[in-house]
Motif scaffolding. Structure first.
Motif, PDB file in Angstrom:
ATOM      1  N   LEU A   8     -10.281  34.437  -9.550  1.00 38.24           N
ATOM      2  CA  LEU A   8     -10.494  35.039  -8.241  1.00 38.24           C
ATOM      3  C   LEU A   8     -11.607  36.077  -8.286  1.00 38.24           C
ATOM      4  O   LEU A   8     -12.476  36.129  -7.398  1.00 38.24           O
ATOM      5  N   GLY A   9     -11.604  36.933  -9.313  1.00 40.77           N
ATOM      6  CA  GLY A   9     -12.667  37.913  -9.438  1.00 40.77           C
ATOM      7  C   GLY A   9     -14.031  37.270  -9.628  1.00 40.77           C
ATOM      8  O   GLY A   9     -15.042  37.745  -9.095  1.00 40.77           O
ATOM      9  N   THR A  10     -14.071  36.159 -10.366  1.00 42.85           N
ATOM     10  CA  THR A  10     -15.340  35.457 -10.566  1.00 42.85           C
ATOM     11  C   THR A  10     -15.879  34.901  -9.257  1.00 42.85           C
ATOM     12  O   THR A  10     -17.069  35.023  -8.945  1.00 42.85           O
ATOM     13  N   VAL A  11     -14.993  34.272  -8.483  1.00 44.14           N
ATOM     14  CA  VAL A  11     -15.426  33.715  -7.194  1.00 44.14           C
ATOM     15  C   VAL A  11     -15.917  34.827  -6.270  1.00 44.14           C
ATOM     16  O   VAL A  11     -16.960  34.703  -5.607  1.00 44.14           O
ATOM     17  N   THR A  12     -15.192  35.953  -6.250  1.00 42.61           N
ATOM     18  CA  THR A  12     -15.618  37.080  -5.412  1.00 42.61           C
ATOM     19  C   THR A  12     -16.969  37.619  -5.860  1.00 42.61           C
ATOM     20  O   THR A  12     -17.849  37.914  -5.038  1.00 42.61           O
ATOM     21  N   GLY A  13     -17.165  37.741  -7.165  1.00 44.76           N
ATOM     22  CA  GLY A  13     -18.441  38.229  -7.676  1.00 44.76           C
ATOM     23  C   GLY A  13     -19.586  37.293  -7.366  1.00 44.76           C
ATOM     24  O   GLY A  13     -20.697  37.729  -7.020  1.00 44.76           O
ATOM     25  N   ILE A  14     -19.374  35.982  -7.478  1.00 43.38           N
ATOM     26  CA  ILE A  14     -20.436  35.019  -7.175  1.00 43.38           C
ATOM     27  C   ILE A  14     -20.777  35.047  -5.692  1.00 43.38           C
ATOM     28  O   ILE A  14     -21.945  34.933  -5.292  1.00 43.38           O
ATOM     29  N   ILE A  15     -19.744  35.209  -4.839  1.00 46.42           N
ATOM     30  CA  ILE A  15     -20.019  35.327  -3.396  1.00 46.42           C
ATOM     31  C   ILE A  15     -20.895  36.552  -3.124  1.00 46.42           C
ATOM     32  O   ILE A  15     -21.872  36.495  -2.362  1.00 46.42           O
ATOM     33  N   THR A  16     -20.562  37.658  -3.759  1.00 46.60           N
ATOM     34  CA  THR A  16     -21.380  38.871  -3.602  1.00 46.60           C
ATOM     35  C   THR A  16     -22.797  38.648  -4.125  1.00 46.60           C
ATOM     36  O   THR A  16     -23.783  39.086  -3.508  1.00 46.60           O
ATOM     37  N   LEU A  17     -22.909  37.957  -5.254  1.00 44.55           N
ATOM     38  CA  LEU A  17     -24.225  37.676  -5.833  1.00 44.55           C
ATOM     39  C   LEU A  17     -25.089  36.878  -4.859  1.00 44.55           C
ATOM     40  O   LEU A  17     -26.263  37.230  -4.613  1.00 44.55           O
ATOM     41  N   PHE A  18     -24.535  35.824  -4.290  1.00 37.59           N
ATOM     42  CA  PHE A  18     -25.327  35.007  -3.374  1.00 37.59           C
ATOM     43  C   PHE A  18     -25.640  35.752  -2.079  1.00 37.59           C
ATOM     44  O   PHE A  18     -26.666  35.501  -1.453  1.00 37.59           O
ATOM     45  N   THR A  19     -24.757  36.662  -1.694  1.00 41.19           N
ATOM     46  CA  THR A  19     -25.070  37.490  -0.523  1.00 41.19           C
ATOM     47  C   THR A  19     -26.271  38.373  -0.796  1.00 41.19           C
ATOM     48  O   THR A  19     -27.181  38.512   0.044  1.00 41.19           O
ATOM     49  N   VAL A  20     -26.298  38.973  -1.973  1.00 43.93           N
ATOM     50  CA  VAL A  20     -27.439  39.814  -2.346  1.00 43.93           C
ATOM     51  C   VAL A  20     -28.716  38.985  -2.446  1.00 43.93           C
ATOM     52  O   VAL A  20     -29.789  39.390  -1.984  1.00 43.93           O
ATOM     53  N   ILE A  21     -28.617  37.791  -3.024  1.00 41.69           N
ATOM     54  CA  ILE A  21     -29.793  36.927  -3.150  1.00 41.69           C
ATOM     55  C   ILE A  21     -30.301  36.524  -1.773  1.00 41.69           C
ATOM     56  O   ILE A  21     -31.510  36.462  -1.528  1.00 41.69           O
ATOM     57  N   THR A  22     -29.366  36.260  -0.839  1.00 39.99           N
ATOM     58  CA  THR A  22     -29.770  35.900   0.523  1.00 39.99           C
ATOM     59  C   THR A  22     -30.507  37.040   1.207  1.00 39.99           C
ATOM     60  O   THR A  22     -31.464  36.824   1.965  1.00 39.99           O
ATOM     61  N   GLU A  23     -30.079  38.273   0.942  1.00 42.61           N
ATOM     62  CA  GLU A  23     -30.689  39.419   1.616  1.00 42.61           C
ATOM     63  C   GLU A  23     -32.038  39.803   0.998  1.00 42.61           C
ATOM     64  O   GLU A  23     -33.009  40.030   1.711  1.00 42.61           O
ATOM     65  N   VAL A  24     -32.101  39.890  -0.349  1.00 40.07           N
ATOM     66  CA  VAL A  24     -33.322  40.392  -0.996  1.00 40.07           C
ATOM     67  C   VAL A  24     -34.165  39.288  -1.609  1.00 40.07           C
ATOM     68  O   VAL A  24     -35.359  39.465  -1.841  1.00 40.07           O
TER      69      VAL A  24
END
Length: 535
Positions: free
Chosen positions: A456-472
């Protein structure tokens, strides 16, 4: 008509009654006359001779004639009486008939008036019915239109509320991200976003105003990403507040400042974190890096081409190469590792602590209740061999282990039949076995939950990672790999917890099986020694 018939019937009855009275009176008179003549003849008969007989015949003829005349007169009187009665009745009937026709005429007049009023009322009723039907149709049409309008209004209101909720959530998320985002213009962004949040939180939400404020902030943020600037500012360099500096900004990938008084240099670098504070100021730069940044700022003041002296991606590896690093202690490394995993590390820590306590509790319980003492068995076998079953049972009660309780159940029935002892043994085994296996299922669940929480923590972290990649955005695979490595921290932690827990669960299960099998062996052996002769 019924009234006339009743009156006619009544008149006929009266007429018949009068005729019957007259006839009765005539018969009475005739009977009296005949009786008188008969009496006269009877008195004259003894004195009369044959000649008188002839006269008597004439008298009889005269009497007969007189009787007939009398009867005729009576009948004539009756006829006259009847004629008078008839005339009276005829007058009465004429009066009654006239009264009847007058009433008939009045009834016909009333009937005509009633019919006229009925026709008028029928016409009014028909008109009112038509109007009522038309009004009912209009009312139903109005109700249908009102219902449709209410449904549309509710649908529009729900859509408006959903839109306002979505805008509010977006504003709140952006507000939370502003603190760790690019610091240039942060105060203006916070002011705009809070004004937009206030518009969305009103009693009557101003969704359009909130959306406009939110979109204005996004446009200004994107405008900052694609613009550059150079100028004099007041900033904080290192630990010195309010220092006059020359600032060069190239979008959001480079921001360098050079103090005007002593030439101190600082740069805004990415922290390398996926959450929290993404940018941070760094004044502890290597001398070569500081000289290059100072040169770039100086060249920007003259309007020439500027060479940026660091990787614009600014991933964590680059940051570590351009900043002064120090060796971390084990405590600091553990805190940093725990922080990398995010919020899921807290339930993982609770699972680890709980699983450790369960293992410790089960180990102590199995050590105490599953103890198999050789000295105890020797004493017990000696007492059983001598037939001292009561003393052996008292020895079992002193130990308070699972083996002693099971053997006590057999010794307590040593003086009874074998069947009673076997039933007591089965009951004791059923009581002791759950005590030994208690909480083992919960311990196995802890070993299963730990890797699931890590995933669960891995999935949450990857979601956050792709959100950051989408923004910057990024064009360097090292940034993506670094983010995924941080996201996999929770999976690593979950496996680190689960593997020892499952190993301990297996060891404890094996110990429980050993104790259980020993209980069966020792209890069966004792049972056979006590009841061996009966068997």
């Amino acid at each position: 008509m019924r009234l006339d018939e009743r009156r006619k019937t009544k008149d006929e009855r009266m007429y018949k009654h009068v005729i019957a009275s007259v006839a009765k009176q005539s018969r009475t008179t005739l009977f009296a006359t005949v009786l008188f003549l008969s009496a006269s003849s009877a008195f004259a008969w003894p004195w009369s001779g044959s000649g008188e007989k002839k006269v008597s015949a004439e008298d009889q003829a005269r009497i007969k004639d007189s009787l007939q005349m009398e009867e005729f007169r009576n009948l004539q009187r009756e006829v006259d009486a009847l004629s008078r009665i008839r005339l009276q009745k005829a007058d009465s009937l004429e009066k009654l008939e006239a009264e009847h026709w007058r009433k008939r005429y009045a009834e016909s007049q009333l009937t005509e008036e009633h019919q006229a009023q009925s026709r008028e009322l029928d016409g009014r009723y028909s008109k009112l019915s038509t109007d009522l039907g038309r009004v009912s149709e209009e009312v139903m049409a109005s109700k249908n239109m009102t219902s449709d309008a209410e449904e549309r209004a509710q649908s529009e209101e729900s859509a408006y509320d959903a839109l306002n909720t979505q805008v509010k959530l977006s504003i709140d998320k952006t507000l939370g991200d502003v603190i760790g985002d690019y610091p240039v213009g942060m105060n203006g962004r916070l002011l705009r976003l809070r004004q937009a949040a206030a518009e969305a939180d009103k009693k009557v939400p101003n969704t359009i105003g909130a959306t406009q404020g939110f979109m204005d902030d996004l446009l200004l943020r994107h405008e900052m990403t694609y613009t550059q600037s150079y100028g004099r500012e007041v900033s904080q360099v290192g630990s010195r507040p309010d220092v006059n500096v020359n600032r060069l900004r190239l979008g959001t990938i480079f921001l360098g400042e050079v103090a005007q008084d002593n030439g101190d240099v600082q740069a805004l670098l990415r922290s390398g974190a996926l959450q929290g504070k993404i940018f941070e100021w760094n004044a502890a730069l290597p001398p070569e890096m500081a000289a290059n940044i100072k040169l770039a700022v100086t060249q920007a003041s003259s309007g020439s081409v500027v060479s940026v002296p660091l990787d614009v991606l600014q991933n964590k590896a680059i940051k570590n190469t351009i900043t002064d690093t120090k060796e971390l202690t084990w405590d600091e490394k553990l805190k940093a590792f725990f922080k990398k995993g995010g919020i899921v590390m807290y339930p993982l820590a609770l699972v680890a602590i709980f699983a450790l306590l369960l293992c410790l509790e089960r180990f102590l319980v199995l050590t105490h209740r599953g103890h198999l003492g050789c000295l105890f068995m020797k004493k017990l076998n000696a007492l059983v061999k001598d037939g001292l079953y009561e003393d052996a049972a008292a020895l079992c009660l002193k130990k308070e282990t699972s083996l002693s309780m099971v053997l006590f159940a057999v010794l307590n029935r040593a003086r009874d039949k074998r069947e009673d002892a076997e039933r007591s043994l089965q009951e004791a085994l059923l009581r002791e076995q759950p005590k030994l296996e208690r909480r083992m299922g919960l311990l196995a669940a802890m070993g299963t939950i730990a890797p699931l929480l890590g995933l669960l923590g891995t999935v949450t972290g990857i979601i956050t990672l792709f959100t950051v990649i989408t923004e910057v955005g990024t064009n360097d695979a090292r940034v993506l790999a670094g983010g995924i490595s941080e996201a996999l921290v929770t999976t690593e932690t979950g496996l680190v917890i689960a593997i020892p827990v499952m190993i301990l669960h297996g060891l404890l299960s094996e110990k429980i099986e050993k104790v259980t099998s020993e209980l069966y062996v020792q209890s069966t052996s004792l049972l056979n020694r006590i009841f061996g002769k009966d068997a």
